[in-house]
Design an enzyme around this catalytic site. Structure first.
Site, short mmCIF file in Angstrom:
data_model
loop_
_atom_site.label_atom_id
_atom_site.label_comp_id
_atom_site.label_asym_id
_atom_site.label_seq_id
_atom_site.Cartn_x
_atom_site.Cartn_y
_atom_site.Cartn_z
N GLU A 142 3.06 0.65 4.18
CA GLU A 142 1.85 0.20 4.88
C GLU A 142 0.69 -0.07 3.93
O GLU A 142 -0.30 0.67 3.89
CB GLU A 142 1.42 1.23 5.94
CG GLU A 142 2.44 1.41 7.05
CD GLU A 142 2.06 2.53 8.02
OE1 GLU A 142 1.01 3.17 7.85
OE2 GLU A 142 2.84 2.78 8.95
N GLU A 181 9.25 2.79 11.01
CA GLU A 181 8.52 3.86 11.69
C GLU A 181 8.21 3.43 13.11
O GLU A 181 7.71 2.32 13.34
CB GLU A 181 7.16 4.18 11.03
CG GLU A 181 7.25 4.93 9.75
CD GLU A 181 5.86 5.29 9.20
OE1 GLU A 181 4.89 5.39 9.98
OE2 GLU A 181 5.77 5.43 7.97
O1 IFM Z 1 1.81 9.58 9.82
C1 IFM Z 1 1.68 8.21 9.64
C2 IFM Z 1 2.55 7.73 8.50
O2 IFM Z 1 2.27 8.39 7.32
C3 IFM Z 1 2.32 6.26 8.26
N1 IFM Z 1 2.46 5.50 9.48
C4 IFM Z 1 1.75 5.97 10.63
C5 IFM Z 1 2.05 7.44 10.87
C6 IFM Z 1 1.30 7.95 12.12
O3 IFM Z 1 -0.06 7.82 11.95
#
Ligand code: IFM
Length: 452
Positions: free
Chosen positions: A167, A354
């Protein structure tokens, strides 16, 4: 292919974590400080001053955690390695204790038949590199390439999928513009320069990994937001276009088209930030990948706001159901971003690297956690992923965020995303109902989802 479920038999049902959020052991075995150690130790930066110094103590308890992963039947596990543990001073020889630690972990995953997807940078920049200017400086991207090369050489025989950076949008804008994440700076030009250097760092790392590990499979973990205008007015549509540009296209276009979007270059021209782009950078960033990873959490409905300096818009508060983060629950947004990725960018294999939700889990008198809201959330999002497959998206895996409750950055331990509850007093792990439910989803190849 199963009878009801659109997921292929070799679909990678996985879960994700990240080093700083779970490892703890912040000073063990020569680890150096990262920007998150500094930031979270600074009063007022995180919820009630929480830090990742202990977190889930995964550094010492990883065997138990990996056994849980195996018991759930996970086909793949996405983890990150800590740059500050591997290169405590941000450059130079790797710390042998850190190499031994990660090799042991990766070998155990392999012995358990769980594929490993390893992220090299999940936001824990060695503090020494931030002291030299951090991601707004090109030198950080160059240091990252060196770290990637050494780490790939040290771990490459045990890693199945590589993801250089998690990200980049969050690392650049939450860290250097909004300032709610480490290093907590509030300088838009610095954030834009950071975005470019994170993109360059990604490209340099792809080359470094391929060079160190012939045949390595390398991809990405890009956060993709579903953006819609609040109305059909020209101003709202323009604001939504800018929001999509700043959140999605600024990262996806260079990766897959080898250029920054023209409208973004025009919009940000007054900052001079893109003077940081050097000849050859765009080719470096667009290095061919083996897969694309998508992290998805949000839809933003954007209304024009001329007073907003950054992108001339603001996101309306969600009107429907939300998670404990007040993030809208809208599974169809996942289908939309996946279809958009296929339509506009690439037909590479896609992994959802994710997807998951925080809820205020209640612990029953008997110690169980009946997180029905998380089960409903994942059921909806997994079916949306299935619909994307039916529409032709080349989706090959789904990594739930997260295996464990963990340190949720600025929110500390107040937000819980785990399939597994962590009692931070005792470090006791308890499988939530969502974990048991996910075990069935995996065992049935998705047939146990509520298709009807
Ligand atoms: O916890 C985070 C992760 O580290 C990166 N993506 C979003 C998740 C939730 O906020």
């Amino acid at each position: 292919m199963n009878a009801i479920s659109p997921f292929p038999d070799d679909f990678l049902w996985g879960a994700s974590t990240a080093a700083y959020q779970i490892e703890g052991a912040a000073e063990a075995d020569g680890r150096g400080p990262s920007i998150w150690d500094t930031f979270s130790a600074t009063p007022g930066r995180t919820f009630e001053g929480h830090t990742g110094a202990v977190a889930c103590d995964h550094y010492h308890r990883w065997r138990e955690d990996f056994q849980i992963a195996a018991d759930l039947g996970l086909k793949a596990y996405r983890m990150s390695v800590s740059w500050a543990r591997l290169q405590p001073r941000g450059r130079g020889d790797l710390n042998p204790a850190a190499v031994a630690f990660y090799r042991e972990q990766l070998a155990d995953l392999r012995a358990k038949g769980i594929r490993s997807a390893v992220t090299l940078y999940h936001w824990d920049l060695p503090q020494v590199l931030e002291d030299e200017g951090g991601w707004p400086e090109r030198a950080t991207a160059e240091a990252f390439a060196d770290y990637a090369a050494r780490t790939a050489a040290a771990l490459g025989d045990l890693v199945d999928e590589w993801i250089p950076i998690n990200e980049a949008w969050c690392a650049a804008f939450l860290g250097y513009h909004v300032g709610v994440h480490a290093p907590g700076r509030q300088d838009r030009t610095a954030a834009l320069r950071a975005a470019h250097h994170l993109n360059v760092g990604h490209g340099l790392a792809v080359a470094a990994i391929r060079n160190a590990v012939p045949g390595a499979k390398v991809g990405s973990a890009v956060i993709m937001t579903d953006v819609e205008p609040a109305s059909d007015s020209a101003t709202d549509r323009e604001a939504a276009r800018l929001a999509d540009g700043g959140g999605n296209r600024l990262f996806l276009d260079p990766l897959f088209k080898g250029s920054y979007p023209e409208d973004m270059l025009r919009h940000f021209a007054p900052t001079g930030a893109f003077d940081a782009v050097r000849p050859g950078d765009m080719e470096t960033i667009a290095a061919p990948l083996d897969f694309v990873g998508v992290n998805h959490y949000h839809r933003f409905v954007i209304e024009a706001d001329p007073s907003d300096e950054h992108l001339k818009g603001r996101a309306l508060p969600p009107s429907g159901p939300v998670t404990s983060f007040d993030w809208e629950i809208r599974p169809d947004s996942l289908r939309r971003v996946l279809e958009r990725l296929s339509a506009d960018y690439t037909d590479l294999p896609v992994y959802i690297t994710e997807s998951g939700a925080s809820f205020d889990d209640a612990v029953g008198a008997d110690g169980t956690v009946d997180d029905a809201d998380r089960v409903d959330y994942l059921d909806g999002y997994m079916k949306a992923a299935g619909r994307a497959i039916e529409k032709g998206v080349n989706l090959r895996g789904y990594f739930v965020w997260s295996l464990l409750d963990n340190f949720e950055w600025a929110e500390g331990y107040a937000k819980r995303f785990g399939l597994v509850r962590v009692d931070y007093e005792t470090q006791r792990r308890t499988l939530k109902r969502s974990a048991e439910w996910y075990r069935d989803v995996i065992a049935t190849g998705g047939e146990s989802l509520s298709w009807n």
